[in-house]
Design a protein around this motif. Structure first.
Motif: not given
Length: 425
Positions: A277, A279, A316, A318-319, A321
């Motif tokens: 994963r 950013d 994603d 939320e993250t 990533e």
């Protein structure tokens, strides 16, 4: 007379020293007589305070001298533009793109189970068998139905042949009656009777042929039922759908298998990847084919070369990533799906880059900076950092060629004198 003169003499007697007596605790101190010398204790106390002050000043001067005038030895590196290999690091887990959860398409108890975890299987190898007594009984029934349908077809064919012979005879008789009626030997009614017989034979033939077609259709249906029954029985035997390794076994001998419960899971080792994963801000820097290094369990010594095989197309929410699949060139001796690891992806290299050791970077009030040595003293220099490459960091602004960098900033302070270096490069 002298006594009388002294008695009448008005002049006072000369002063005599007071008798020395110890002063009782709590008693008031006697007043100092007029004209007497004060005690000398305060003068001695002033001398002690002055001496203490002089000693403190001397110690302070000595400490300042040691701090700002006694040179220290530090490790330095002389900066110069050079080759820089940036990289990106991200956590991930081992996954397999070719993973088969093998189960039963029918429900039944497991009567045979021949595999265990870590077993290597090939496509088509036997894995397990499900109890299929009812299916075998159904197969026997369909086999009997197929046999009956086959006999019905034979009977229908025989009937067609019989009717065809009757029709052939009726048509020959009709031809003879036609010849006889023209010669005047037979009657008109005999000819009509022959015509009726021929038409009846033709109708019987059509019926027999229809019955034959029906019997053949029933035979085909019986054959299909047999094939279906055999297919159901074949479903009771579970075989490996792919080449791979048994990574999980969820059921045991005697357990009830069903379409919703996987008996084993098979993974193809050639399809194993580390799904890492990163950013979303670095997605433009990723591309298939980039080289990478994979570390497992935080062990810096266990490093495995890899290559980026695909870049995820979903972030994603939320993250923020995205995932990158990195295929290891060689797997560790012991591996497991879901195992955590760290991927370091090599980005495009650059020349003429000023880079500093990561350990030399310090922060003051949230601002990144480094310690330099200028004119023999340590000075703080704020910097703007760029990409990371191994144990070095790219410096965008703040440093230039020839700057002498303190590589270990622990214990360094502003204007610290530096005499020589422990290591210069």
């Amino acid at each position: 007379m002298n006594q009388h003169a002294r008695a009448n003499d008005p002049s006072p007697e000369p002063l005599r020293p007071a008798e020395t007596r110890p002063l009782q605790p709590g008693a008031p101190r006697p007043a100092t007589p007029v004209g007497a010398r004060p005690p000398s204790a305060p003068r001695r106390a002033n001398r002690a305070l002055l001496a203490s002050f002089v000693i403190a000043v001397a110690l302070g001067v000595a400490l300042l001298g040691i701090r700002y005038f006694v040179p220290r030895t530090v490790d330095l590196v002389t900066l110069a533009p050079g080759f820089f290999q940036p990289e990106l690091s991200g956590p991930g887990v081992l996954d397999a793109t070719s993973l088969a959860n093998v189960g039963a398409s029918i429900q039944g108890a497991i009567t045979r189970l021949s595999v265990e975890r870590n077993d290597i299987v090939a496509k088509g190898d036997f894995v397990a068998e499900i109890s299929a007594l009812d299916l075998k009984a159904a197969l026997a029934s369909t086999l009997a139905s197929r046999e009956a349908a086959g006999k019905a077809v034979e009977a229908a064919k025989f009937d067609v042949a019989r009717v065809e012979a009757t029709l052939e005879n009726a048509r020959s008789n009709l031809v003879r009656q036609g010849d006889l009626i023209r010669s005047g030997v037979t009657s008109r009614s005999a000819l009509e009777s022959a015509e009726t017989t021929a038409k009846q034979a033709e109708a019987d033939l059509a019926k027999a042929q229809s019955e034959l077609l029906q019997a053949e259709a029933q035979a085909i249906a019986a054959e299909a039922n047999v094939a279906a029954s055999r297919a159901q029985i074949e479903k009771s035997v579970i075989r490996a759908p792919i080449d791979g390794v048994i990574v999980a076994r969820n059921l045991n001998l005697g357990d009830m298998a069903s379409p919703t419960n996987a008996i084993v899971a098979i993974a193809d080792p050639a399809s194993i990847v580390l799904s890492a994963r990163f950013d979303e801000s670095v997605i433009s820097s990723m591309a298939p084919g980039q080289t990478a290094t994979i570390r497992f369990g935080g062990d810096d010594e266990a490093r495995y070369a890899g290559k980026v095989v695909r870049v995820g197309r979903e972030v994603d929410q939320e993250t923020r990533e995205f995932t990158v699949d990195i295929a290891p060139i060689r797997l560790p001796p012991n591996w497991a799906l879901g195992q955590r690891g760290t991927a370091v992806v090599d980005l495009a290299a650059s020349e003429g880059v000023i880079a500093v050791p990561v350990k030399s970077i310090a922060r003051r009030e949230g601002k990144a900076g480094v310690w330099l040595v200028r004119n023999g003293r340590a000075v703080w220099q704020p910097v703007d950092l760029g990409r990371i490459g191994g144990r070095r960091a790219e410096v965008l602004r703040g440093l230039g060629p020839g700057d002498r960098l303190v590589t270990t900033p622990v214990g360094i302070y502003r204007w610290m004198p530096v005499a020589r270096t422990g290591a210069v490069s």
